[in-house]
Design a protein around this motif. Structure first.
Motif, PDB file in Angstrom:
ATOM      1  N   GLY A  42      11.939   6.843  -1.694  1.00  0.00           N
ATOM      2  CA  GLY A  42      11.236   8.089  -1.427  1.00  0.00           C
ATOM      3  C   GLY A  42      10.199   7.887  -0.338  1.00  0.00           C
ATOM      4  N   HIS A  43       9.703   8.961   0.172  1.00  0.00           N
ATOM      5  CA  HIS A  43       8.742   8.901   1.272  1.00  0.00           C
ATOM      6  C   HIS A  43       7.335   8.673   0.740  1.00  0.00           C
ATOM      7  CE1 HIS A  43      11.793  10.117   4.120  1.00  0.00           C
ATOM      8  NE2 HIS A  43      12.081  11.172   3.378  1.00  0.00           N
ATOM      9  N   ASP A  44       6.590   7.868   1.471  1.00  0.00           N
ATOM     10  CA  ASP A  44       5.183   7.702   1.107  1.00  0.00           C
ATOM     11  C   ASP A  44       4.393   8.897   1.635  1.00  0.00           C
ATOM     12  OD1 ASP A  44       3.541   6.936   3.720  1.00  0.00           O
ATOM     13  OD2 ASP A  44       5.482   5.914   3.859  1.00  0.00           O
ATOM     14  N   PRO A  45       3.225   9.202   1.051  1.00  0.00           N
ATOM     15  CA  PRO A  45       2.469  10.395   1.447  1.00  0.00           C
ATOM     16  C   PRO A  45       1.396  10.129   2.493  1.00  0.00           C
ATOM     17  CG  PRO A  45       1.512   9.496  -0.543  1.00  0.00           C
ATOM     18  CD  PRO A  45       2.656   8.578  -0.176  1.00  0.00           C
TER      19      PRO A  45
ATOM     20  N   PRO B  58      -1.949  16.783  -3.992  1.00  0.00           N
ATOM     21  CA  PRO B  58      -1.753  17.382  -2.658  1.00  0.00           C
ATOM     22  C   PRO B  58      -0.559  16.743  -1.965  1.00  0.00           C
ATOM     23  CG  PRO B  58      -4.050  16.780  -3.014  1.00  0.00           C
ATOM     24  CD  PRO B  58      -3.290  16.196  -4.148  1.00  0.00           C
ATOM     25  N   ARG B  59      -0.098  17.384  -0.905  1.00  0.00           N
ATOM     26  CA  ARG B  59       1.105  16.898  -0.233  1.00  0.00           C
ATOM     27  C   ARG B  59       0.915  15.518   0.382  1.00  0.00           C
ATOM     28  NH1 ARG B  59       3.716  21.948   3.137  1.00  0.00           N
ATOM     29  NH2 ARG B  59       3.991  23.374   1.386  1.00  0.00           N
ATOM     30  N   ASN B  60      -0.263  15.272   0.956  1.00  0.00           N
ATOM     31  CA  ASN B  60      -0.469  14.039   1.708  1.00  0.00           C
ATOM     32  C   ASN B  60      -1.729  13.321   1.249  1.00  0.00           C
ATOM     33  OD1 ASN B  60       0.739  16.097   4.026  1.00  0.00           O
ATOM     34  ND2 ASN B  60       1.671  14.082   4.009  1.00  0.00           N
ATOM     35  N   CYS B  61      -1.739  12.046   1.554  1.00  0.00           N
ATOM     36  CA  CYS B  61      -2.959  11.242   1.438  1.00  0.00           C
ATOM     37  C   CYS B  61      -3.437  11.007   2.871  1.00  0.00           C
ATOM     38  CB  CYS B  61      -2.656   9.924   0.739  1.00  0.00           C
ATOM     39  SG  CYS B  61      -4.059   8.807   0.670  1.00  0.00           S
ATOM     40  N   LEU B  62      -4.521  11.658   3.257  1.00  0.00           N
ATOM     41  CA  LEU B  62      -5.009  11.609   4.634  1.00  0.00           C
ATOM     42  C   LEU B  62      -6.017  10.480   4.782  1.00  0.00           C
ATOM     43  CD1 LEU B  62      -5.209  12.837   7.479  1.00  0.00           C
ATOM     44  CD2 LEU B  62      -6.993  14.356   6.596  1.00  0.00           C
TER      45      LEU B  62
ATOM     46  N   LEU C  34       0.833  -1.197   0.000  1.00  0.00           N
ATOM     47  CA  LEU C  34       0.000   0.000   0.000  1.00  0.00           C
ATOM     48  C   LEU C  34       0.872   1.253   0.000  1.00  0.00           C
ATOM     49  CD1 LEU C  34      -2.740   1.475   0.376  1.00  0.00           C
ATOM     50  CD2 LEU C  34      -2.441   1.154   2.835  1.00  0.00           C
ATOM     51  N   LEU C  35       1.881   1.287   0.860  1.00  0.00           N
ATOM     52  CA  LEU C  35       2.749   2.459   0.937  1.00  0.00           C
ATOM     53  C   LEU C  35       3.513   2.674  -0.369  1.00  0.00           C
ATOM     54  CD1 LEU C  35       4.169   1.969   4.556  1.00  0.00           C
ATOM     55  CD2 LEU C  35       2.387   3.564   3.821  1.00  0.00           C
ATOM     56  N   GLU C  36       3.971   1.606  -0.996  1.00  0.00           N
ATOM     57  CA  GLU C  36       4.696   1.746  -2.258  1.00  0.00           C
ATOM     58  C   GLU C  36       3.766   2.208  -3.376  1.00  0.00           C
ATOM     59  OE1 GLU C  36       7.711   1.833  -5.034  1.00  0.00           O
ATOM     60  OE2 GLU C  36       7.743   1.816  -2.841  1.00  0.00           O
ATOM     61  N   ASP C  37       2.546   1.667  -3.421  1.00  0.00           N
ATOM     62  CA  ASP C  37       1.579   2.117  -4.422  1.00  0.00           C
ATOM     63  C   ASP C  37       1.277   3.607  -4.261  1.00  0.00           C
ATOM     64  OD1 ASP C  37       1.232  -0.198  -5.873  1.00  0.00           O
ATOM     65  OD2 ASP C  37      -0.439  -0.928  -4.652  1.00  0.00           O
ATOM     66  N   LEU C  38       1.092   4.048  -3.022  1.00  0.00           N
ATOM     67  CA  LEU C  38       0.795   5.457  -2.784  1.00  0.00           C
ATOM     68  C   LEU C  38       1.990   6.336  -3.140  1.00  0.00           C
ATOM     69  CD1 LEU C  38      -1.157   5.260   0.596  1.00  0.00           C
ATOM     70  CD2 LEU C  38      -2.102   5.726  -1.671  1.00  0.00           C
ATOM     71  N   ARG C  39       3.188   5.890  -2.768  1.00  0.00           N
ATOM     72  CA  ARG C  39       4.384   6.668  -3.133  1.00  0.00           C
ATOM     73  C   ARG C  39       4.488   6.837  -4.634  1.00  0.00           C
ATOM     74  NH1 ARG C  39       8.716   6.489  -5.613  1.00  0.00           N
ATOM     75  NH2 ARG C  39       8.302   4.354  -6.242  1.00  0.00           N
ATOM     76  N   GLU C  40       4.277   5.743  -5.353  1.00  0.00           N
ATOM     77  CA  GLU C  40       4.368   5.796  -6.808  1.00  0.00           C
ATOM     78  C   GLU C  40       3.278   6.682  -7.393  1.00  0.00           C
ATOM     79  OE1 GLU C  40       5.573   2.240  -9.472  1.00  0.00           O
ATOM     80  OE2 GLU C  40       3.372   2.277  -9.440  1.00  0.00           O
ATOM     81  N   GLY C  41       2.059   6.565  -6.866  1.00  0.00           N
ATOM     82  CA  GLY C  41       0.962   7.371  -7.394  1.00  0.00           C
ATOM     83  C   GLY C  41       1.147   8.851  -7.124  1.00  0.00           C
TER      84      GLY C  41
ATOM     85  N   ARG D 131       6.191   0.691   7.593  1.00  0.00           N
ATOM     86  CA  ARG D 131       6.869   1.978   7.385  1.00  0.00           C
ATOM     87  C   ARG D 131       8.283   1.941   7.964  1.00  0.00           C
ATOM     88  NH1 ARG D 131       3.488   7.242   8.311  1.00  0.00           N
ATOM     89  NH2 ARG D 131       3.061   6.897   6.097  1.00  0.00           N
ATOM     90  N   THR D 132       8.445   1.268   9.092  1.00  0.00           N
ATOM     91  CA  THR D 132       9.771   1.161   9.691  1.00  0.00           C
ATOM     92  C   THR D 132      10.723   0.407   8.772  1.00  0.00           C
ATOM     93  OG1 THR D 132       8.806   1.186  11.908  1.00  0.00           O
ATOM     94  CG2 THR D 132      11.044   0.343  11.705  1.00  0.00           C
ATOM     95  N   ARG D 133      10.243  -0.692   8.200  1.00  0.00           N
ATOM     96  CA  ARG D 133      11.105  -1.466   7.297  1.00  0.00           C
ATOM     97  C   ARG D 133      11.479  -0.655   6.056  1.00  0.00           C
ATOM     98  NH1 ARG D 133      11.357  -4.344   2.813  1.00  0.00           N
ATOM     99  NH2 ARG D 133      12.733  -6.176   2.801  1.00  0.00           N
ATOM    100  N   ARG D 134      10.519   0.059   5.508  1.00  0.00           N
ATOM    101  CA  ARG D 134      10.807   0.868   4.321  1.00  0.00           C
ATOM    102  C   ARG D 134      11.812   1.967   4.639  1.00  0.00           C
ATOM    103  NH1 ARG D 134       7.825   1.443  -0.034  1.00  0.00           N
ATOM    104  NH2 ARG D 134       7.801   3.714   0.158  1.00  0.00           N
TER     105      ARG D 134
END
Length: 609
Positions: A198-201, A161-165, A147-154, A187-190
């Motif tokens: 890169g950082h996820d949003p 916007p800056r974040n996905c809330l 999920l975090l990688e998909d969001l980072r890529e998207g 998130r810790t592993r990433r």
């Protein structure tokens, strides 16, 4: 629901909303992970792989236990969502939605990611992890990483916007806790990868009625410092929370540093009034104030009480509608069957209710333990209550843990009905606390004032109860003009905030007359400790026929009534306290302005003391 199914629901929300100013976002890794975990774990690897590719290419319908994926497939394929209402529609979606774009997303991008994450077994390694109890957390973590990688890529493509809330309510369910644990681990592993992409949003704001597992850095809000297990911070109140505060005090460990617990306040008086407006056209500010004062603003209790009031109002005739709520009707409301409420705190509490009820007589739980009101170690009681967010530390009680006002009200209601060894448990508890505060080991606290607090709690209309009232009034009268006036007011306010078990069926004026039927008690000390001075006599600015002791006794009764909204729901004694303080100021040798200013405070409608 399981954590990866939560991730699928989130993916559906992210992909389902389309705005022309934002580029579309696809989350193929989450979808593929859920597809894998929907397969039969008993399948051989070759058979599982074949069925997975059949799913992707539309040659097999999505399993019933993964029906949400039907809609997500539609979103991945770029077709408008069609709710799955039957096998015909499901088949149509299979034919329309599964095109070349979908196959590319799932077979290439998502499959490659799972091979990088899990090795040669690829996505099917996730199936093996998810089928065992030990592997369940790992499967949840991997899908959260997806999920975090998909969001980072998207979020890395096009302007967004800056974040996905992500807003989550009631995360104290097993699924909610599992999902948040998996997300923080992911998130810790990433963050620890040697070459992060890169950082996820994703920013998650989650609400919980119980304390989540936040690691050793954070102290539970109701735990005294000397009992904390090495934690360094208490969660801030919402009005003090900020991004800078989180950065300045984050936990040192990689996993726990993502947490930032914030204490949400109970409902305010204004919020209760707005809720009241939804139940009746003419809410009445005094009624909203009564509900607020009675519940402490605890949301489920406010909802329950307002619903009960609305039910009764719907049965009124036209005449009653004009009259509105009477004082007697409001006084009867707190005796509702609170245990019928789905969020009643006693429904599944493991400790002895008698112990908890007896502890509610004390000003704080530390004193309840010292007085012997708890039959089992109080630390276990603290932990369970604190995990349910029913405790807070009170600066006025040297940061000792105290009950939430609503929980204490319910416990006091229980205490008034319980008996032990043939005696009312109410009397046993308050007598034990009197003995505690009367002992020399109480240190710098004013033990006698604490004793009188509990003595007033045992006042009733019987002779013994009236004698206790006389003792309380004599203490306050004897200390008048002998101690600093601000300190006298503080002691007066503290003593008269004592709980009561007065009958609700007796009109308040009649009850006042019963308690005050022995006027003119001579001013004097308690046991000779303190005696009234010569200033107790009349002066030209004092009304004839009234002595100071009578004024003090009336003030004690009036504010004792006023301090309990269940006794004085319309706050009718507020004016009596105000006038009594002004009258008492005429007897003051010094500090008259303190009493006058205290009297003015009772002009404010929103003053809850």
């Amino acid at each position: 629901m399981r954590p990866w199914e939560m991730a699928a629901q989130i993916a559906k929300c992210v992909m389902g909303d389309r705005w022309p100013q934002f580029s579309p976002v696809k989350l193929p890794r989450v979808v593929l992970g859920n597809l894998v975990l929907s397969l039969d774990p008993e399948l051989e690897p070759e058979e599982a792989e074949r069925k997975l590719y059949d799913l992707i290419r539309g040659r097999r319908g999505i399993p019933d236990n993964a029906r949400t994926l039907q809609e997500i497939f539609d979103l991945l394929g770029g077709v408008l969502p069609v709710p799955p209402v039957g096998s015909v529609v499901a088949g149509l979606i299979d034919r329309v939605a599964r095109g070349r774009r979908l196959v590319e997303l799932l077979e290439r991008r998502a499959m490659d990611w799972y091979r990088d994450r899990l090795g040669s077994g690829g996505a099917l390694g996730l199936l093996r992890a998810g089928e065992t109890e030990d592997g369940f957390p790992l499967a949840a973590q991997i899908v959260c990483e997806a999920l975090l990688e998909d969001l980072r890529e998207g979020w890395s493509r096009g302007w967004r916007p800056r974040n996905c809330l992500l807003l989550l309510d009631d995360v104290d369910t097993p699924c909610g806790r599992d999902f948040l644990r998996a997300l923080t681990t992911a998130r810790t592993r990433r963050a620890d990868l040697p070459e992060p992409r890169g950082h996820d949003p994703l920013l998650v704001v989650a609400a919980s009625r119980t304390w989540p597992a936040l690691g050793p850095h954070w102290n539970l809000p109701g735990t005294p410092e000397y009992l904390t297990a090495g934690g360094t911070r208490y969660p801030p109140q919402a009005r003090r929370a900020s991004h800078g505060d989180w950065l300045a005090g984050r936990a040192p460990s990689r996993r726990d540093r993502w947490w930032y617990p914030v204490l949400l306040p109970d409902l305010s008086r204004a919020e209760v009034a707005r809720m009241r407006e939804t139940t009746r056209q003419r809410p009445g500010p005094s009624h909203a104030g009564f509900v607020y004062a009675l519940t402490g603003g605890y949301p489920p209790a406010v909802e329950h009480l307002l619903a009960a009031m609305a039910d009764r109002e719907r049965g009124w005739d036209a005449r009653q509608e004009e009259d509105g709520w009477t004082e007697q009707a409001l006084r009867a409301l707190p005796s509702l069957d609170w245990r019928s409420h789905s969020r009643h705190p006693f429904r599944d509490f493991s400790h002895d209710l008698d112990d908890l009820a007896a502890s509610s007589a004390a000003a704080n739980l530390a004193d309840a333990e010292d007085a012997g009101l708890l039959s089992r170690p109080w630390r276990s009681v603290l932990e369970e209550l604190d995990e349910r967010m029913w405790l807070r530390t009170d600066p006025a009680q040297d940061m000792a843990p105290v009950f939430h006002p609503w929980l204490r009200r319910l416990l006091l209601l229980e205490l008034s009905h319980h008996r032990r060894r043939g005696r009312p448990l109410w009397d046993i508890a308050h007598e034990s606390l009197e003995n505690l505060y009367g002992s020399p080991r109480e240190g710098p606290r004013d033990g006698l004032a604490m004793v009188m607090y509990h003595r007033l709690a045992r006042v009733g209309t019987e002779p013994a109860g009236l004698e206790r009232l006389r003792e309380v009034a004599e203490l306050l009268d004897g200390r008048f003009n002998r101690i600093d006036m601000a300190e006298w007011v503080r002691q007066y306010n503290w003593i008269t905030s004592a709980p009561n078990r007065l009958p609700t069926g007796v009109p308040l004026d009649d009850l006042y007359g019963e308690l005050n039927r022995e006027p003119g008690e001579p001013a004097g000390g308690t046991g000779g400790e303190e005696a009234a001075g010569t200033d107790a006599g009349p002066r030209r600015d004092r009304p004839a026929g009234t002595d100071r002791a009578t004024v003090v006794r009336g003030l004690v009764i009036d504010r004792w009534f006023l301090s309990d909204p269940a006794t004085d729901p319309l706050r009718g004694r507020r004016q009596s306290v105000k006038e009594g303080l002004k009258l008492l100021a005429r007897y003051a040798v010094t500090g008259r302005a303190v009493l006058v200013n205290e009297a003015r405070r009772y002009d404010r409608e929103d003053d809850d003391e």
